[in-house]
Design an enzyme around this catalytic site. Structure first.
Site, short mmCIF file in Angstrom:
data_model
loop_
_atom_site.label_atom_id
_atom_site.label_comp_id
_atom_site.label_asym_id
_atom_site.label_seq_id
_atom_site.Cartn_x
_atom_site.Cartn_y
_atom_site.Cartn_z
N ARG A 1 0.97 -1.03 0.50
CA ARG A 1 0.03 0.55 -0.13
C ARG A 1 0.55 1.20 0.03
NH1 ARG A 1 -5.12 0.09 3.70
NH2 ARG A 1 -6.17 -1.36 2.95
N SER B 1 -8.39 0.50 0.37
CA SER B 1 -9.43 0.27 1.70
C SER B 1 -9.68 1.79 2.04
CB SER B 1 -8.82 -0.39 2.60
OG SER B 1 -9.67 -0.60 3.72
#
EC number: 2.7.1.106
Length: 622
Positions: free
Chosen positions: A73, A175
């Site tokens: 990420r 997310s």
């Protein structure tokens, strides 16, 4: 003429040996400009080079991403440590190499790819494009790819991996992170996120495959290859069918007078939550119109994380008041987490914490199991799980009711792997959670799932409504029966990794070398567990039962007064998080006293152990 000059400059850049005075950087610049075929990200590096921005070039090009608690990420943009077309191609090439080595039937079973709705115009980078490139790398190597034809909730990818018997899957998502970020979340054949040693081995394989292969940039394959299949309809249908396993009161649902508002936070959740409510017999929840459709800028919220509470739930709470709806369910942008708010009789909203919702889900899932169990079902075969920084309320329920409770390291990847083990040994897992509003009801998916959690919340609320009980009143009943568990979780921002390291090293060498603190202010410490080093003073051999996690910092203190507090670094953001909980027995019902004690302890923890002013930590803004 100006255009030609620009063109000449670019071709000069491409054919020059760069002389920044740093051979590693010169090599990295050369590689980037040779390999990157995305004009926008290539131009970002060229501009930095043209302007002599060597420090920024070094930051972007001289390190790689590593697997955190949720896969790779980072921010979207140019550079080997960012998420972009090239790094996603490299990551997928590494995945291919590792999977080919691990599975002889890789090319029969195939690979699943899903994506959310993120995007960044300046890098011409979107989750959908990154998903297509992921698929292209594999299709070019004759691997069958199940590529969803539109955005899906994150849990659909691990669900599809299991259902389609694929060897692995990737979800392109960041997310609930800020809009600048994106990510590459990897699931193994089990349907759980990858853990060690797979993550380390995949990183090694990525390092060995950094140059794009012929065909890796060919995203046309997604439209032309017979090996590409779209699993959307099939998986959606199977998922909704499986949801029925955790629906126990369809008749009550169909008659309830309760109204629900749902916000999907500008992400993927709207259509899927609507379908889930239909499966459970509900009328559709009322969507928040401004937040129902995908928007990569998340333009109505300061940050797309429903965990931030009332400040980001503003639009849904106002709509609920207008529509006379008592309950708001909020799924985060990739619909794997859930926030819940309930209107109280005094006109204020109660936004439940992850730990409070877990107390309700734990009670509910066990209650439903008990009322519906077969004659020969054994409570000793039943399990619930939580991460170690989450509330111990499930432990209290388990002790009283006779089922098993287990803890894992932070991150749902550990929960998913453990559930898989338990299921293979014939155990029944009813519920698992992490305090950052990640819940799993049932075991159809082996990752947190905001869609199923939203509809289970609605069923629980409708059932309680038939007895004139609110969610908040039921939470109090749970605490009265099993003991109050009062917790507080928050964080500080710290953008300087050496500072973070020194904070934790100081705790390991507190009054003298290799000595942990014995007090925190006036509060006596009973035990210390350090997951980073594997030390646990409560164990006879002084070794932690949970696996060592050297790459992240995490120390837990158990205090004499019954409080448990953990300090840890985030796996996905520049944060030092703290978690503290007072675990009381059922006979201690003076909540004001417990809350006061917890407040004092947290103040001592911050002042003595984190020292925010001395370390330049930024307080969480509420």
């Amino acid at each position: 003429m100006a255009e030609n000059a620009e063109g000449d400059l670019n071709s000069n850049l491409l054919h020059t040996r760069y002389h920044t005075g740093d051979p590693q950087l010169d090599t990295a610049i050369g590689q980037w400009l040779r390999w990157d075929k995305n004009p926008k990200t290539k131009e970002q590096i060229e501009n930095l080079l043209r302007n002599g921005m060597n420090k920024e070039l070094r930051d972007r090009l001289c390190c790689r991403m590593t697997f955190g608690t949720a896969g790779l990420r980072s921010a979207m943009g140019a550079g080997f440590c960012y998420i972009n077309d090239l790094t996603v191609i490299q990551s997928t090439q590494g995945m291919y190499k590792y999977l080919e080595r691990s599975f002889s039937d890789f090319k029969q079973r195939g690979f699943v790819v899903g994506y959310d709705t993120r995007g960044q115009v300046t890098s011409s980078c979107s989750s959908q494009r990154l998903a297509k490139l992921t698929a292209a790398v594999l299709l070019a190597k004759d691997v069958p790819v199940y590529l969803f034809s539109r955005y899906v909730p994150t849990p659909f990818v691990p669900y599809a991996v299991q259902e389609l018997k694929a060897v692995a899957g990737v979800m392109i998502t960041a997310s609930h992170n800020r809009k600048e970020d994106n990510g590459y979340k990897v699931y193994w054949e089990t349907g759980a996120q990858i853990t060690s040693p797979h993550d380390k081995e995949i990183l090694k394989c990525i390092e060995e495959c950094v140059e794009p292969w012929n065909g890796s940039w060919n995203d046309n394959l997604v439209d032309t290859s017979p090996l590409k299949k779209d699993p959307l309809q099939d998986i959606c249908k199977r998922y909704m069918e499986d949801l029925k396993k955790i629906c126990f009161y369809r008749e009550i649902n169909s008659k309830t007078t309760l109204k629900f508002v749902h916000t999907s936070f500008h992400g993927v959740g709207h259509d899927y939550v609507q379908l889930a409510f239909q499966v459970f017999g509900f009328k559709p929840p009322i969507p928040v119109p401004e937040q129902k459709d995908p928007d990569p800028d998340f333009s109505t919220v300061k940050c797309p994380n429903p965990e931030e509470g009332e400040s980001v739930l503003e639009l849904s709470l106002r709509l609920a008041e207008k529509e006379n709806a008592r309950i708001v369910v909020a799924t985060d942008p990739d619909a794997d987490r859930l926030a819940v708010a309930e209107l109280q009789e005094n006109g204020h909203w109660k936004v439940f914490t992850g730990n409070e919702l877990a107390a309700l889900f734990g009670w509910w899932m066990f209650d439903c199991w008990e009322k519906n169990k077969s004659r020969n079902a054994d409570v000793k075969n039943v399990y619930m799980l939580a991460t170690t920084v989450s509330s111990k309320i499930l432990k209290a329920i388990a002790l009283k009711e006779g089922f098993h409770f287990e803890e894992t390291l932070p991150g749902f990847k550990w929960i998913g792997s453990r559930i898989k083990d338990l299921l293979e040994n014939g155990k029944e897992v009813l519920f698992a959670f992490e305090e950052s509003i990640g819940f799993l009801c049932g075991t159809s998916v082996l990752d947190k799932d905001g869609v199923s959690a939203a509809v289970v919340t609605a069923e629980m609320a409708s059932y309680l409504e038939t007895m004139n009980i609110t969610l908040r009143q039921q939470l109090i009943k749970v605490y009265e029966k099993y003991g109050y568990h009062i917790s507080k979780t928050s964080y500080f921002l710290c953008y300087d990794p050496p500072t973070i390291k020194s904070i934790f090293e100081r705790l390991r060498n507190f009054d003298s070398p290799r000595e942990y603190p014995k007090f925190c202010g006036e509060f006596a410490i009973l035990h210390v567990r350090d997951i980073t080093t594997g030390y646990d003073s409560s164990q006879p051999n002084k070794k932690s039962v949970l696996p060592v996690s050297k790459n992240s910092q995490m120390i837990t203190f158990t205090f004499q007064n019954g409080c448990v507090a953990t300090l840890r670094t985030s796996g996905t953001e520049p944060k030092i998080k703290y978690y503290a909980e007072m675990c009381a027995s059922p006979d201690q019902s003076n909540t004001a006293l417990l809350e006061e004690e917890l407040k004092k302890l947290i103040e001592a923890l911050i002042e003595n152990f984190l020292e925010p002013s001395r370390n330049g930590l930024i307080w969480r803004s509420v």
